[in-house]
Design an enzyme around this catalytic site. Structure first.
Site, PDB file in Angstrom:
ATOM      1  N   HIS C  78       0.846  -1.204   0.000  1.00  0.00           N
ATOM      2  CA  HIS C  78       0.000   0.000   0.000  1.00  0.00           C
ATOM      3  C   HIS C  78       0.880   1.252   0.000  1.00  0.00           C
ATOM      4  CE1 HIS C  78      -2.777   3.118   1.297  1.00  0.00           C
ATOM      5  NE2 HIS C  78      -2.063   3.290   2.402  1.00  0.00           N
ATOM      6  N   ASP C 107       6.157  21.214 -27.076  1.00  0.00           N
ATOM      7  CA  ASP C 107       6.130  19.902 -26.437  1.00  0.00           C
ATOM      8  C   ASP C 107       7.194  19.892 -25.360  1.00  0.00           C
ATOM      9  OD1 ASP C 107       6.215  16.947 -26.009  1.00  0.00           O
ATOM     10  OD2 ASP C 107       4.859  16.970 -27.728  1.00  0.00           O
ATOM     11  N   TRP C 143       7.193   0.110   3.802  1.00  0.00           N
ATOM     12  CA  TRP C 143       7.663   0.813   2.600  1.00  0.00           C
ATOM     13  C   TRP C 143       9.040   1.408   2.856  1.00  0.00           C
ATOM     14  CZ3 TRP C 143       8.528   6.007   0.836  1.00  0.00           C
ATOM     15  CH2 TRP C 143       8.425   6.981   1.828  1.00  0.00           C
ATOM     16  N   SER C 171      12.965   5.708 -14.367  1.00  0.00           N
ATOM     17  CA  SER C 171      11.842   6.449 -14.940  1.00  0.00           C
ATOM     18  C   SER C 171      11.737   7.851 -14.348  1.00  0.00           C
ATOM     19  CB  SER C 171      10.558   5.654 -14.691  1.00  0.00           C
ATOM     20  OG  SER C 171       9.452   6.492 -14.723  1.00  0.00           O
ATOM     21  N   SER C 172      11.824   7.936 -13.018  1.00  0.00           N
ATOM     22  CA  SER C 172      11.674   9.256 -12.383  1.00  0.00           C
ATOM     23  C   SER C 172      12.793  10.195 -12.785  1.00  0.00           C
ATOM     24  CB  SER C 172      11.700   9.137 -10.865  1.00  0.00           C
ATOM     25  OG  SER C 172      10.660   8.360 -10.425  1.00  0.00           O
ATOM     26  N   HIS C 255      13.245  11.704   3.009  1.00  0.00           N
ATOM     27  CA  HIS C 255      12.615  12.963   3.384  1.00  0.00           C
ATOM     28  C   HIS C 255      12.400  13.885   2.185  1.00  0.00           C
ATOM     29  CE1 HIS C 255      10.733  15.913   5.724  1.00  0.00           C
ATOM     30  NE2 HIS C 255      11.407  16.768   4.986  1.00  0.00           N
ATOM     31  N   GLU C 257      11.887  12.998  -0.623  1.00  0.00           N
ATOM     32  CA  GLU C 257      10.796  12.334  -1.327  1.00  0.00           C
ATOM     33  C   GLU C 257       9.429  12.850  -0.865  1.00  0.00           C
ATOM     34  OE1 GLU C 257      10.376  10.209  -3.744  1.00  0.00           O
ATOM     35  OE2 GLU C 257       8.275   9.709  -3.378  1.00  0.00           O
ATOM     36  N   TYR C 259       8.714  15.736   0.160  1.00  0.00           N
ATOM     37  CA  TYR C 259       8.481  17.055  -0.430  1.00  0.00           C
ATOM     38  C   TYR C 259       8.289  16.955  -1.938  1.00  0.00           C
ATOM     39  CZ  TYR C 259       9.303  18.786   4.159  1.00  0.00           C
ATOM     40  OH  TYR C 259       9.191  18.992   5.504  1.00  0.00           O
ATOM     41  N   SER C 270      -1.454  27.046  -5.750  1.00  0.00           N
ATOM     42  CA  SER C 270      -1.120  28.446  -6.034  1.00  0.00           C
ATOM     43  C   SER C 270      -1.658  28.899  -7.376  1.00  0.00           C
ATOM     44  CB  SER C 270       0.397  28.645  -6.005  1.00  0.00           C
ATOM     45  OG  SER C 270       0.919  28.194  -4.792  1.00  0.00           O
ATOM     46  N   HIS C 304      15.096  13.091  11.393  1.00  0.00           N
ATOM     47  CA  HIS C 304      13.936  13.202  12.276  1.00  0.00           C
ATOM     48  C   HIS C 304      13.052  11.963  12.199  1.00  0.00           C
ATOM     49  CE1 HIS C 304      11.812  15.497   8.799  1.00  0.00           C
ATOM     50  NE2 HIS C 304      11.440  14.252   8.758  1.00  0.00           N
ATOM     51  N   HIS C 305      13.327  11.101  11.240  1.00  0.00           N
ATOM     52  CA  HIS C 305      12.621   9.814  11.212  1.00  0.00           C
ATOM     53  C   HIS C 305      13.312   8.797  12.108  1.00  0.00           C
ATOM     54  CE1 HIS C 305       9.991  10.932   7.827  1.00  0.00           C
ATOM     55  NE2 HIS C 305      11.031  11.659   7.454  1.00  0.00           N
ATOM     56  N   THR C 330       7.120  27.005   4.989  1.00  0.00           N
ATOM     57  CA  THR C 330       5.796  26.444   4.716  1.00  0.00           C
ATOM     58  C   THR C 330       4.713  27.387   5.225  1.00  0.00           C
ATOM     59  OG1 THR C 330       6.847  24.330   5.164  1.00  0.00           O
ATOM     60  CG2 THR C 330       4.502  24.304   4.756  1.00  0.00           C
ATOM     61  N   LYS C 333       4.000  30.074   2.841  1.00  0.00           N
ATOM     62  CA  LYS C 333       3.091  29.671   1.768  1.00  0.00           C
ATOM     63  C   LYS C 333       1.639  29.739   2.224  1.00  0.00           C
ATOM     64  CE  LYS C 333       4.673  27.617  -1.428  1.00  0.00           C
ATOM     65  NZ  LYS C 333       5.482  27.254  -2.559  1.00  0.00           N
ATOM     66  N   ARG C 452       1.993   1.474  14.994  1.00  0.00           N
ATOM     67  CA  ARG C 452       1.587   1.252  13.605  1.00  0.00           C
ATOM     68  C   ARG C 452       2.069  -0.121  13.142  1.00  0.00           C
ATOM     69  NH1 ARG C 452       5.888   5.051  10.266  1.00  0.00           N
ATOM     70  NH2 ARG C 452       4.829   4.136   8.465  1.00  0.00           N
TER      71      ARG C 452
END
Ligand code: HEA
Ligand code: HEA
Ligand code: CUA
Ligand SMILES: [Cu+2]
Lengths: 370, 294, 534
Positions: C78, C107, C143, C171-172, C255, C257, C259, C270, C304-305, C330, C333, C452
């Protein structure tokens, strides 16, 4: 499937939500000085966030309500303001600093591991905890004691469902206790909310943490790092005793040792070993190799019909005693006593149609001496 | 800005074919590697892997051939050329980050993990699990010598690695000279200098192979020798692969120059390969410093 | 193979090819954008069904539907599918559709590579999903695949997982290179960087993050592969490595990722808020600087993880402070969005509703993020449902809502038809209620102590789990309305004008709806919005 326990099952299903009517929606204050300062920190930051939210969302909903086209609002033309923008960069910084100060203080306090009165080494195993009292002859494993029937909804779930163990960690109240955490296999995490202690147990490394609990009591927690299949089933129970009760408990442990040694001297018949073995198997082996010894293909090997179970017992014993490095198979020599080892090996060699035959307590004792 | 219309290529079959090949390669490699421990399925995996690699090779030849044709036809504007440049630069940046992961690993184990295991620093208590283990770098004995037996000897940085450093550095010079000669349109000279670059690249690879043989057969420095061997081989190994690829690309460029491709003012293919070569070179300097010397 | 004559033609011939080859061989940014979006929707449904499986098992205490082994596989798949299969490709799809139109290009810069970037994905995810059928089951280590659970103790399918990750990475990276090349090189003459729409800006920065961190992910899975099959000891203390090293490398990727999954969302919002507030975006420049600051900070907050892994004290403090700092840009924003609405002239079409919900609910998710950033408090929150609540708030009513908003916002442009507004509003309200009913109680669960990644839980967690499961099914099934609405919008509906929305500005709205197959064959006239409005 299992049809017999149907009535019970339904009772179990509907019982659970009913008993827990008191909702817990916040952190607990806990039982230590540290846990209380964490709680206070949590509340302060929470209220700051709420306050900011009220202001920000307040302005937003004000605009949504008053500055809508359907009320005839005409759009203004401003689209920047250096002063405003600088202000709302600086103000959050100030708020953050005011959060960082108490947070740092608490953290530094938590990292002060000095002058502990008792050292306990805690080792995570898939899926149980081992507690070794350093400099004392106390060393035991602690695993889930909730019966499987409750988990599979065939029995009504008890009050401490999934939060109960066979042998809790026992510590004295009012003393600073240092925990040395490590692991035997994958990463686990030792967490007791009431102590505000959560520290990962990492194989090959030792992490330190400590606690000082004011009041005797029973505090429950769980493994907090995904550690495989039964990660949800390796709870922690800490029993905090008054110093006097704690001393009695320590003495008791010594006498239990003696009893255990005596039982290893006694002659065990195969039938006795089988009965004991089944219990040990369920507690220590069934999680992987499954109740009927069928294993899980590709993950945990089956014991039913395995050549290891019928061939030379030495190899089988070796696997159980010393584990298989690089696999999930643990070394049980340190986890089980001689009698349990003989019993479980005998059980595996004779249950489910296996034809390996019994091993004796003496055989194991010999091997362990080497 | 150029007023030339931007060229949008027509539909192309290459990308989807390349995706299929990539899938075959990945699936084949997975099956093959799993067969190492399961002792079956190896042939199937190898088959897929080879099929995928072969078709990928053909596709790349076809695809690049196509691009070269288009370029030869003058379909590419200056703007298009800039797109290629941005593309190549960012691709190289991504490669730099790939190596950064391994350099980061090297620094972490060297500065933090190994000393902790040896009893130093804030997590020095870890040594209670590995009594007798002393932290050194390069790591000659590991915490658990039964599982990871540590190397017997080390590679002398001032021998083969130094030679290799000189080889690569000079190859960076030769490829630059070739580039200047191309700008001056002195084709025979370009061929000469490029050829020299390719030879230097090949020599580097030969020495690297010799060094690996020595490491495995005489020094006991293997992938399984503990963390020093692991970082050594992952860094030098991936670098070696990049040198191989770079040499191959240089060779192709050489052949194209011989065929008369590239104009003095229009030769992005050439430049891209030389950028790549410089990148490989810079990585090597990092390797020489941090893996061999210090 | 397209012969040269054909290719030359293509510069002046228009309209898509017929049949399946249109999609297989396409070099057109709109077709590729469509493919990405459809792929993402499919993955969202697959990942969503896994989420519903999780929620169904957690409906009550006890094990009823699935076994723990399979539960862990569901959680892992998931997370992976939602992150890499649903959210990231959706944003790449939006980038493909919109960036060339917004910067006035015909294009993307590298159209063939663009096709390749997309077509790798279905193969990568087929391989990833096929692990569910393999012996030993699919990846079951979360994950975040922490070693050694994902190395020594992993099922054999982990090898295929590793190669699937490699393919997604390729790909990315190619997709991101394409975006950067397009933005830097294909703008119409006269459009300076500080003239670009914010969606383009946020994507430029996102693409930079992608190129910087996807290779690191490739590096870490490569080390796993070596540890599993070639006897190295990167993550094994017995050989001098460290399991925690895995986490450092993973989160150095991980991390940024997160963002990557939110910056394009900021861009979308925006665009939408000024349109429906009929007022220019407040603080354009500070929006750009804030986005860049978030991206830069995202490289120095990763641990921080890992507050509970036993970092040395200085490390703990450093990562706590840097993480808290992210709240500042943030916040800028959020304040700017609110200031844009302030004294605007607002209407509330579906895209605006989703954007407003985004602002509120994302901010709530941001606040819980800030609480997690407080290291000593994180000891209590870490690996509980409080974290699950946090990241679903930033990801579902955050990223996913912004994707929904973008879809409604641009569907009329893409298809030439208006979608059904009443149905859109219904979809919004059901989603809004569903999301909150699902994820808000998870805060309570986490604070009360529910870890979790567990298939079964103690009795005191029963009620809120039940509520969350109800919410999840409500939210999940509401998405069917969206699908129905999209399909009917493609098929029919009121004709859309070129400008579509009263308040819309920008090059993309000067093209007809639907736009021509090659967006701008001639560079359009462009005047900087700054000059236009003084
Ligand atoms: C889109 C994805 C996304 C986003 C945007 C964020 C944003 C943030 N995240 Fe989150 N996070 C995740 C996705 C995301 N996160 C995921 C997936 C995980 C779990 C991974 C896993 O373990 O599986 C995670 C986990 C995670 C953790 C680890 C928790 C743990 O495992 O113990 C932490 C800890 O610091 C954290 C912090 C933050 C912070 C500080 C922000 C900040 O960026 C938030 C900033 C926003 C605001 C603060 C609100 C708006 C600001 C204002 C209105 C200004 C004024 C405010 C103040 C001055 C307070 N996140
Ligand atoms: C962008 C990312 C994203 C998104 C969109 C979601 C969406 C959802 N997620 Fe989750 N989630 C993660 C990213 C995401 N998630 C990550 C990274 C983790 C951590 C994994 C880990 O621990 O390793 C996680 C973990 C996670 C957990 C914790 C699992 C655990 O710890 O064991 C839970 C539990 O409730 C959950 C629930 C949900 C639900 C109910 C949704 C819903 O929003 C989904 C709704 C969508 C649908 C339901 C599909 C569409 C509708 C239909 C298909 C209708 C038809 C349905 C049927 C016919 C059945 N997610
Ligand atoms: Cu042990 Cu989770
Ligand atoms: Cu983070």
């Amino acid at each position: 499937m299992r049809r017999n326990g149907r009535a019970l099952l339904f009772a179990g299903l509907f019982y659970a939500p009913l008993v827990s009517a008191d909702w817990q929606v916040n952190l607990i204050e806990g039982a230590t000085e540290i846990s209380r300062s964490v709680y206070n920190l949590h509340m302060v930051i929470f209220y700051i966030c709420v306050a900011i939210a009220v202001i920000v969302f307040g302005v937003m909903f004000w605009s949504i309500f008053w500055h809508r086209k359907s009320r005839g609002a005409k759009a203004a033309h401003f689209h920047e303001s250096t002063w405003v923008e600088i202000a709302w960069t600086i103000v959050p910084v100030i708020i953050l600093v005011s959060m960082a100060v108490p947070a740092s203080t608490t953290l530094i306090q938590m990292y002060d591991k000095n002058s502990a009165e008792l050292d306990i080494q805690i080792t995570g195993y898939q899926w149980k905890w081992r507690y070794q009292y350093l400099n004392q002859d106390i060393d035991f494993f602690s695993s889930l004691s909730t019966p499987p029937e409750q988990i599979s909804n065939e029995q009504i779930k008890g009050e401490n469902y999934l939060l109960e163990v066979d042998k809790p960690l026992v510590i004295p109240a009012g003393k600073k206790i240092r925990f040395l955490l490590t692991s035997n296999d994958v990463i686990h995490s030792w967490w007791v909310p009431a102590l505000a202690v959560k520290k990962d147990a990492i194989p090959g490394f030792v992490n330190e943490s400590w606690t000082r609990v004011d009041q005797p009591g029973i505090y429950r927690g769980q493994c907090a790092e995904l550690c495989g299949r039964d990660h949800g089933f390796m709870p922690i129970v800490v029993e905090v005793k008054s110093p006097e009760d704690y001393q009695m408990w320590v003495a008791e442990q010594a006498s239990l040792k003696v009893v255990e040694q005596q039982s290893a001297q006694k002659e065990w018949s195969q039938a006795e070993l089988m009965i004991r073995g089944e219990a040990v198997y369920k507690a220590s082996c069934a999680a992987c190799h499954q109740l009927e010894g069928q294993g899980i293909p590709g993950v945990f090997p089956a014991l039913v019909g395995s050549p290891l179970m019928s061939g030379d017992s030495a190899e089988h014993i070796d696997a159980v005693l010393h584990g298989r490095s690089g696999t999930a198979m643990q070394a049980f020599a340190e986890q089980l006593n001689t009698v349990d080892l003989a019993a479980v090996i005998t059980y595996e060699r004779s249950a489910w149609g296996n034809q390996g035959g019994a091993v004796t307590v003496q055989q194991i004792a010999e091997l362990l001496k080497e | 800005m150029s007023s030339q219309a931007y060229y949008v290529p027509a539909q192309s079959r290459w990308p989807i074919l390349a995706s299929v090949s990539l899938f075959l390669m990945a699936y084949g490699a997975g099956t093959l590697i799993n067969a190492l421990s399961a002792d079956s399925g190896g042939l199937l995996g190898l088959g897929f892997l080879l099929l995928g690699a072969l078709s990928m090779g053909l596709i790349l030849v076809g695809w690049f051939g196509h691009v070269i044709d288009e370029s030869g036809q003058g379909l590419y504007s200056d703007q298009m050329d800039r797109s290629f440049r941005w593309g190549m630069s960012w691709f190289i940046f991504s490669e730099v980050m790939f190596f950064a992961a391994f350099f980061g690993t090297l620094f972490y184990v060297r500065i933090l993990a190994v000393p902790w295991l040896g009893g130093e620093g804030e997590k020095g208590v870890s040594n209670m699990l590995w009594q007798g283990f002393k932290a050194t770098w390069p790591l000659m004995s590991t915490p658990d010598m039964k599982a990871f037996p540590g190397p017997k000897g080390l590679i002398d940085p001032l021998h083969l690695p130094l030679i290799n450093t000189l080889l690569l550095l000079s190859s960076s010079v030769t490829v630059t000279v070739a580039h200047y000669r191309l700008k001056q349109d002195r084709r025979p000279q370009v061929i000469l200098w490029l050829l020299l670059t390719v030879v230097l690249g090949c020599a580097f690879l030969v020495f690297q192979a010799l060094e690996y043989i020595e490491a495995y057969h005489e020094l006991g420095l293997t992938l399984q020798a503990g963390i020093y061997g692991a970082t050594f081989f992952i860094l030098t190994g991936f670098h070696g692969m990049h040198v191989t690829l770079g040499t191959l690309m240089l060779l192709i460029i050489l052949l194209r120059v011989i065929r008369g491709h590239f104009a003095p003012d229009h030769h992005f293919g050439f430049e891209a390969v030389s950028w790549y070569w410089h990148f490989v070179d810079v990585i090597w300097v990092g390797l020489f410093l941090f893996v061999y010397l210090l | 193979m397209g012969s040269i004559e054909q290719s030359v033609q293509s510069t002046d011939h228009h309209g898509p090819a017929k049949g399946i080859t249109r999609w297989l061989y396409t070099t057109n940014h709109k077709d590729i954008g469509t493919l990405y979006l459809l792929f993402s929707l499919t993955m969202f449904f697959i990942g969503g069904c896994m989420a519903l499986t999780i929620r169904a098992e957690l409906f009550q205490p006890g094990l009823q539907l699935i076994m723990p082994e399979f539960f862990n596989q569901m959680t892992t798949m998931h997370g992976l599918i939602m992150v890499f299969g649903a959210v990231m490709p959706a944003f790449v799809g939006l980038a493909n559709w919109m960036i060339p139109m917004m910067v006035g290009a015909p294009d993307m810069a590298l159209p063939r590579m663009n096709n390749w970037s997309f077509w790798i994905l279905p193969f990568a995810f087929s391989m990833m999903l096929s692990t569910l059928l393999m012996e030993g089951g699919a990846p079951n280590f979360g994950w975040t695949f922490y070693a050694p659970l994902s190395t020594t103790y992993a099922p054999p399918s982990v090898t295929f997982f590793i190669f699937a990750v490699h393919m997604m990475g390729i790909s990315s990276i190619m997709g991101a290179i394409n975006v950067i090349a397009t933005i830097l090189n294909m703008r119409v003459p006269g459009m300076k960087l500080m003239d670009m729409p914010l969606f383009v800006w946020t994507w430029l920065i996102t693409a930079f993050l992608l190129i910087a961190v996807m290779p690191v992910l490739a590096g870490v899975v490569t080390m796993m592969l070596m540890d599993i099959h070639f006897g190295t000891s990167f993550f094994d203390a017995a050989g001098g490595g460290d399991p925690v090293l895995f986490q450092h490398v993973f989160w150095f990727f991980g991390h940024p990722e997160v963002y990557i999954m939110i910056l394009p969302a900021f861009g979308v919002v925006s665009e939408i808020i000024p349109t429906f507030a009929r007022k220019r975006l407040f603080g354009y420049a500070s929006m750009v600087y804030a986005t860049a600051s978030i991206a830069i900070l995202s490289f120095i907050v990763w641990a921080h993880h890992m507050f509970t892994v036993g970092l040395p004290l200085v490390g703990e403090l450093f990562f706590m402070y840097t993480t808290m700092l992210i709240a500042v840009p943030t916040g800028v924003k959020v304040f700017n969005w609110v200031a844009t609405m302030f004294r605007g002239s607002m209407t509330f079409e579906t895209p605006m509703l989703f954007s407003l919900a985004f602002v509120v609910l994302f901010t709530i998710g941001g606040f819980s993020g800030l609480m997690l950033a407080i290291a000593p408090a994180d000891f209590q929150y870490h690996d509980t449902y409080f974290v699950v609540a946090h990241f679903h708030y930033v990801l579902v009513p955050g990223s996913v809502f912004s994707i929904m908003a973008a879809a409604y916002f641009w569907l009329p442009k893409w298809t030439g038809h208006m979608y059904n507004e009443a149905m859109g509003k219904l979809h919004f309200w059901l989603s809004f209620i569903g999301v909150n009913v699902t994820f808000f109680p998870m805060h309570f669960l986490g604070l009360a102590g529910m870890p979790r990644r567990i298939p079964d839980y103690a009795l005191q967690f029963a009620d809120f789990n039940m509520v969350a499961t109800f919410g999840a099914f409500l939210f999940g099934f509401s998405q069917l309305i969206f699908v129905y609405n999209v399909i009917s919008c493609i098929r029919s509906g009121k004709k859309a004008t070129a400008q579509v929305w009263e308040g819309s500005h920008g090059l993309e709205w000067t093209l007809s709806s639907p736009p021509p197959y090659h967006s701008f064959t001639e560079p359009p006239a462009f005047t900087s919005p700054h000059r236009a409005n003084g």
